[in-house]
Write a protein that holds these residues in place. Structure first.
Motif, PDB file in Angstrom:
ATOM      1  N   LEU A   1       0.813  -1.215   0.000  1.00 28.40           N
ATOM      2  CA  LEU A   1       0.000   0.000   0.000  1.00 28.40           C
ATOM      3  C   LEU A   1       0.846   1.264   0.000  1.00 28.40           C
ATOM      4  O   LEU A   1       0.350   2.335  -0.371  1.00 28.40           O
ATOM      5  CB  LEU A   1      -0.916   0.011   1.229  1.00 28.40           C
ATOM      6  N   LEU A   2       2.082   1.164   0.419  1.00 27.24           N
ATOM      7  CA  LEU A   2       2.905   2.334   0.728  1.00 27.24           C
ATOM      8  C   LEU A   2       3.867   2.674  -0.411  1.00 27.24           C
ATOM      9  O   LEU A   2       3.939   1.993  -1.418  1.00 27.24           O
ATOM     10  CB  LEU A   2       3.678   2.074   2.018  1.00 27.24           C
ATOM     11  N   GLY A   3       4.615   3.760  -0.209  1.00 32.07           N
ATOM     12  CA  GLY A   3       5.640   4.142  -1.169  1.00 32.07           C
ATOM     13  C   GLY A   3       5.104   4.924  -2.355  1.00 32.07           C
ATOM     14  O   GLY A   3       3.900   5.023  -2.585  1.00 32.07           O
ATOM     15  N   ALA A   4       6.036   5.473  -3.123  1.00 35.74           N
ATOM     16  CA  ALA A   4       5.677   6.285  -4.292  1.00 35.74           C
ATOM     17  C   ALA A   4       5.062   5.447  -5.407  1.00 35.74           C
ATOM     18  O   ALA A   4       4.340   5.969  -6.259  1.00 35.74           O
ATOM     19  CB  ALA A   4       6.916   7.016  -4.813  1.00 35.74           C
TER      20      ALA A   4
ATOM     21  N   TYR B   1      -1.748   2.682  -3.044  1.00 34.72           N
ATOM     22  CA  TYR B   1      -2.414   3.959  -2.796  1.00 34.72           C
ATOM     23  C   TYR B   1      -1.952   5.022  -3.802  1.00 34.72           C
ATOM     24  O   TYR B   1      -2.763   5.737  -4.382  1.00 34.72           O
ATOM     25  CB  TYR B   1      -2.135   4.448  -1.376  1.00 34.72           C
ATOM     26  N   ALA B   2      -0.637   5.125  -4.001  1.00 36.36           N
ATOM     27  CA  ALA B   2      -0.104   6.158  -4.889  1.00 36.36           C
ATOM     28  C   ALA B   2      -0.627   6.000  -6.311  1.00 36.36           C
ATOM     29  O   ALA B   2      -0.900   6.991  -6.995  1.00 36.36           O
ATOM     30  CB  ALA B   2       1.425   6.122  -4.889  1.00 36.36           C
TER      31      ALA B   2
ATOM     32  N   CYS C   1      -0.444   4.011   8.165  1.00 34.94           N
ATOM     33  CA  CYS C   1       0.776   3.869   8.960  1.00 34.94           C
ATOM     34  C   CYS C   1       0.500   4.218  10.424  1.00 34.94           C
ATOM     35  O   CYS C   1       0.894   3.478  11.346  1.00 34.94           O
ATOM     36  CB  CYS C   1       1.888   4.764   8.415  1.00 34.94           C
ATOM     37  N   GLU C   2      -0.182   5.330  10.650  1.00 36.24           N
ATOM     38  CA  GLU C   2      -0.441   5.758  12.028  1.00 36.24           C
ATOM     39  C   GLU C   2      -1.353   4.767  12.753  1.00 36.24           C
ATOM     40  O   GLU C   2      -1.268   4.619  13.976  1.00 36.24           O
ATOM     41  CB  GLU C   2      -1.040   7.160  12.033  1.00 36.24           C
TER      42      GLU C   2
ATOM     43  N   TRP D   1       8.489   8.620   5.888  1.00 35.20           N
ATOM     44  CA  TRP D   1       8.311   9.068   4.500  1.00 35.20           C
ATOM     45  C   TRP D   1       6.878   9.516   4.251  1.00 35.20           C
ATOM     46  O   TRP D   1       6.637  10.513   3.566  1.00 35.20           O
ATOM     47  CB  TRP D   1       8.692   7.943   3.536  1.00 35.20           C
ATOM     48  N   SER D   2       5.911   8.798   4.833  1.00 35.03           N
ATOM     49  CA  SER D   2       4.508   9.168   4.650  1.00 35.03           C
ATOM     50  C   SER D   2       4.217  10.523   5.274  1.00 35.03           C
ATOM     51  O   SER D   2       3.473  11.333   4.705  1.00 35.03           O
ATOM     52  CB  SER D   2       3.602   8.092   5.263  1.00 35.03           C
TER      53      SER D   2
END
Length: 409
Positions: free
Chosen positions: A99-102, A106-107, A122-123, A141-142
């Motif tokens: 789900l994360l990263g560039a 999601y991106a 993330c939180e 990073w997020s």
């Protein structure tokens, strides 16, 4: 894999050799194949994992289905199932990483709020991960990409200190320094990390790309081109093709916009590379970078790609929607020297730019193009609001110079 280091393929192969029925090793190997644009091999390994998963635990079966959905180009299903899976198994880092990263789900979803979505998930799992080196990298990073650069940098640096060879953390630190406009520290950090970790990571070329951006920001196009030739150009690079294609196309475009001449052979090399790995519309982030290459080398190829993208949009398969097609047409106008038309096309697309994904640093290419088109068309005041927003976020020598030029028009 989570540290973006070379060797995951061999490690998964070794695991499979030890235990041929280990389904998770097969799906992990499939994911590495996918990152390397080896689609048939990725799908075959995913099928193996599914077949073996009948004897696996519920957690493992869900993990495999989510990974297989990504490999089989079902991103919406993958997001839904990943979010559900994480409520049960929050420490399944490999699923969370999707789900994360560039370049994450999601991106590349086309959502305008993907920065916020990434930070929110993330939180949600901060207590589950604690001081885990990988999680701190992506939490930091997020935060940085969502605009909280000070705390984002501090958290990222904690993750980096826990595992300095982690290329993901080095990358996140580079982004934080970029967002703070700290060119001197960014150059110092990358100039030390890259040789110290030479040939260890598949992000090596992209981190060199960050170093080249600093050179362009400081008006040193010659140094940026030297970095490109030594570390980034496509020949023989052991990096994922999407990284190679987008880094090379975007850096050559930035150099062209900065007035650097003599890039024709480099453009031809990147065009050939793109034809090999991205011959048809599909991965939209590759498609918007294809526009940069085709507008410079072959306008017929650009028009054909835009037609393919329009067909995907009509079928609901172009995540950013018509904005991605508009960016291609704006780039074509700019490359043809029709800066008035470039301004007309690109102006309404600036608020939609976030939908293509990637990072702020990557998306700034289209903002830069719009700003320069405004200045060359004598319409600098159209760009003043955007330039002011950027200067409010971080100091920039280029933006300050553009601001002064726009004010004189």
């Amino acid at each position: 894999m989570l540290a973006a280091l070379h060797g995951a393929d061999a490690a998964f192969e070794a695991a499979i050799a030890e235990d041929p029925d280990f389904a998770l090793a097969h799906i992990g190997r499939a994911r590495v194949h996918q990152l390397n644009m080896e689609g048939a091999k990725a799908r075959a390994k995913a099928a193996d994992a599914r077949q073996l998963a009948t004897a696996a635990s519920p957690r493992e079966r869900q993990h495999i289905e989510i990974m297989a959905s990504v490999i089989e180009s079902q991103p919406k299903k993958a997001v839904t199932e990943a979010e559900r899976h994480l409520t049960e198994y929050p420490r399944d880092a490999q699923v969370l990483s999707l789900l994360l990263g560039a370049f994450g789900l999601y991106a590349f979803s086309g959502r305008p709020d993907h920065d916020a979505a990434r930070l929110a998930i993330c939180e949600r799992y901060v207590r589950d991960y604690g001081d885990d080196w990988w999680f701190l990298t992506y939490l930091g990073w997020s935060k940085t990409e969502a605009g909280d650069v000070v705390s984002g940098r501090a958290i990222t640096e904690r993750g980096y200190a826990a595992k300095p060879e982690n290329a993901g953390a080095a990358h996140a630190v580079a982004h934080a320094l970029f967002e703070q406009g700290d060119a001197a520290e960014g150059r110092s950090f990358l100039s030390a990390w890259l040789p110290a970790n030479d040939r260890t990571s598949f992000l090596q070329g992209h981190l060199a790309w960050h170093l080249a951006l600093i050179a362009i920001e400081e008006g040193d196009a010659d140094s940026a081109l030297e970095i490109y030739e030594q570390h980034i150009k496509p020949a023989g690079r052991p990096y994922p093709p999407l990284n190679i294609f987008t880094d090379t196309a975007s850096l050559l475009w930035r150099l062209t916009v900065a007035g650097k001449a003599g890039l024709e052979q480099h453009w031809k090399d990147v065009a050939a590379y793109g034809d090999g790995y991205f011959p048809k519309a599909g991965a939209h982030f590759a498609d918007v970078h294809h526009a940069l290459v085709a507008a410079t080398t072959n306008n017929d190829a650009l028009e054909a790609r835009l037609v393919e993208m329009a067909a995907r949009d009509a079928d609901g398969r172009l995540a950013p929607g018509p904005a991605a097609i508009g960016l291609g047409r704006g780039i074509a106008a700019f490359a043809a020297g029709d800066h008035h038309d470039a301004v007309r096309i690109l102006a309404p697309l600036m608020p939609e730019l976030v939908r293509i994904g990637g990072s702020h640093a990557q998306r700034e290419l289209w903002e830069d193009t719009f700003i320069v088109a405004c200045l060359r068309a004598g319409q600098g005041r159209q760009a003043t609001s955007l330039i002011s927003e950027r200067l409010h976020r971080r100091p920039s020598r280029r933006d300050l110079a553009w601001s002064l030029e726009a004010a004189r028009q």
